[in-house]
Design an enzyme around this catalytic site. Structure first.
Site, short mmCIF file in Angstrom:
data_model
loop_
_atom_site.label_atom_id
_atom_site.label_comp_id
_atom_site.label_asym_id
_atom_site.label_seq_id
_atom_site.Cartn_x
_atom_site.Cartn_y
_atom_site.Cartn_z
N ASP A 160 34.16 7.28 -46.43
CA ASP A 160 35.24 6.33 -46.09
C ASP A 160 34.77 4.88 -46.15
O ASP A 160 35.40 4.04 -46.80
CB ASP A 160 35.76 6.60 -44.67
CG ASP A 160 36.66 7.82 -44.60
OD1 ASP A 160 37.16 8.25 -45.66
OD2 ASP A 160 36.85 8.34 -43.48
N ARG B 158 31.71 2.65 -28.92
CA ARG B 158 32.62 1.77 -29.69
C ARG B 158 32.63 0.31 -29.20
O ARG B 158 32.59 -0.59 -30.04
CB ARG B 158 34.04 2.32 -29.71
CG ARG B 158 34.20 3.67 -30.40
CD ARG B 158 33.49 3.75 -31.71
NE ARG B 158 33.79 4.99 -32.42
CZ ARG B 158 33.02 5.51 -33.36
NH1 ARG B 158 31.90 4.91 -33.71
NH2 ARG B 158 33.35 6.64 -33.96
N ASP C 243 39.50 5.35 -32.03
CA ASP C 243 38.48 4.37 -32.38
C ASP C 243 39.08 3.04 -32.84
O ASP C 243 38.56 1.97 -32.53
CB ASP C 243 37.55 4.94 -33.46
CG ASP C 243 36.71 6.08 -32.92
OD1 ASP C 243 36.41 6.05 -31.71
OD2 ASP C 243 36.36 7.00 -33.68
N SER D 67 34.51 16.61 -39.33
CA SER D 67 34.29 15.18 -39.15
C SER D 67 33.41 15.01 -37.91
O SER D 67 33.78 15.43 -36.82
CB SER D 67 35.63 14.47 -38.99
OG SER D 67 35.42 13.21 -38.41
N1 ARG Z 1 37.99 12.17 -29.60
C1 ARG Z 1 36.74 11.57 -29.33
C2 ARG Z 1 36.88 10.19 -28.75
O1 ARG Z 1 37.89 9.60 -28.94
C3 ARG Z 1 35.83 11.60 -30.52
C4 ARG Z 1 36.21 10.71 -31.64
C5 ARG Z 1 35.28 10.88 -32.76
N2 ARG Z 1 35.45 9.84 -33.72
C6 ARG Z 1 35.32 10.04 -34.99
N3 ARG Z 1 35.50 9.02 -35.77
N4 ARG Z 1 35.05 11.23 -35.49
O2 ARG Z 1 36.03 9.68 -28.08
#
Ligand code: ARG
Length: 399
Positions: free
Chosen positions: A15, A95, A124, A176
């Site tokens: 990506d 993040r 995210d 992922s």
């Molecule tokens: N659902 C989890 C969170 O929001 C994990 C997110 C994982 N992010 C990703 N880009 N695969 O903290």
């Protein structure tokens, strides 16, 4: 929008590689790729070269491991922040630090825009953008994945091939995956069906508890003011403690989660997590709080923990309320010092002992044996007054 210099959050995956190229084609702008090292194992090798080949004019790979554990993960630990009572939020906690890193680089480089590779469906994007807005409101934000023309992974691969973007020859994982020192998250593929148990290959770092060693392992963690400072009697840095607990915990199948969670954008998603160190540390820290913290603070903090967990999950790290709540948390940690001994065995954690110079446990008050100093008679008057309002209510309402 007419960006001149774009700082791109770059992971080296498909990506963000495609995104770097796509941005360089779409805008007449300088592209600076930035990667934060939060302890993710796989993706950092050969990253710089790859980003340059893909169209970036400059690359920064920044080691954030110390800062991540000290200033982010251990704050969440002190707060007892577990989202929806379970998820220790390795990803969510990373993040805001990445947002801060992007802002720092943008300011240093005089960039006007930050681009990230989050999709329009996840948490995210919220964490990155609210973080950036809170720290540097003048910067523009681009999130190409929300609007670009590619509808599938295959289309991105096709674009990558056409533009000589190096993509991994190895077979891509069907999942992922997001990884850092405080945990790993696994989504997509068969996991999107919540009626199906996760296949063995969904778990990346932990041993299946059923296959974990038949012999239990005991560890002792020492805390000072709510922060782990040593393991089995040996002082270690925050990162060392987390790395070591990840290794020990993984071996014993500790820290697996398979949950349905509520995303910020309102959908429910099924998530697999592995967070051995976070799971062990939260358990030990909570145990010590139970020994040392006074009843009122302990009960009050449970609500604060929940609120902080929601705020971390929702991307509200750099906000006034978060700062104030964390100040409360810090003040509750003044006496959270001591040792917790834990046994690890086939996916389970068992607390074996806890001790602290500030322990509020008083055996003379607690004992049912001889030597009991608790005044049993005082309870008569106490309960009389304590129950009085309800006696009154009952007399009036249940005639
Ligand atoms: N659902 C989890 C969170 O929001 C994990 C997110 C994982 N992010 C990703 N880009 N695969 O903290």
């Amino acid at each position: 929008m007419n960006p001149k210099k774009i700082v791109v959050a770059y992971s080296g995956g498909l990506d963000t590689s495609v995104m770097v190229k796509w941005l360089s084609e779409k805008y007449d702008a300088e592209i600076i790729a930035v990667t934060g090292d939060l302890g993710q194992k796989k993706e950092l090798f050969g990253l710089e070269e790859k980003a340059l080949k893909t169209g970036a004019t400059k690359v920064h790979v920044i080691d954030l491991k110390d800062e991540f554990i000290k200033e982010y993960a251990f704050k969440a630990l002190k707060a007892g922040a577990l989202y929806e009572n379970e998820y220790p939020m390795g990803c969510s906690i990373g993040r805001p630090l990445l947002a801060k890193m992007l802002v720092d680089v943008a300011l240093k480089e005089g960039a006007d825009t930050i681009a990230h590779g989050a999709t329009g469906k996840g948490n995210d994007q919220v964490r990155f953008e609210v973080g950036i807005q809170s720290l540097a409101p003048h910067l523009n934000i681009l999130a190409p994945l929300r609007t670009w023309e590619f509808k599938s992974r295959e289309q991105e691969i096709e674009y990558a091939k056409k533009h000589n973007i190096p993509i991994q020859a190895t077979k891509e994982s069907p999942y992922s995956i997001d990884e850092n020192l405080f945990g790993i998250s696994v989504e997509c593929g068969i996991l999107e069906d919540p009626t199906v148990a996760p296949p063995a290959d969904a778990y990346q770092i932990t041993t299946d508890p059923k296959l974990a060693p038949d012999i239990a392992e005991t560890i002792t963690i020492k805390f000072e003011k709510g922060i782990p400072v040593s393991l089995n009697g040996i002082e270690k840095s925050p990162v060392e403690i987390v790395v070591e607990l990840n290794n020990i915990g993984s071996k014993h199948g500790i820290g697996r989660l398979d949950i349905i969670e509520n995303r910020v954008v309102g959908i429910k998603s099924r998530e697999i997590y592995e967070a051995p160190s976070a799971t062990i540390l939260h358990k030990a820290h909570h145990e010590l709080e139970k020994l040392v913290m006074d009843k009122d603070t302990f009960r009050y903090k449970q609500g604060v923990s929940n609120q902080i967990a929601n705020m971390i999950y929702d991307g509200l790290w750099f906000t006034p309320l978060f700062t104030s709540l964390m100040a409360f948390v810090d003040s509750t940690q003044e006496y959270i010092s001591g040792n917790v001994k834990i046994e690890l065995y086939k996916g389970n954690l068992k607390v074996l002992s806890r001790d602290s110079e500030f322990s509020l446990y008083n055996e003379e008050l607690a004992t049912y044996k001889e030597g009991d100093k608790f005044d049993h008679v005082a309870s008569i008057g106490f309960i009389h007054l304590y129950g009085l309002p309800f006696k009154t209510v009952s007399k009036v309402r249940n005639k």
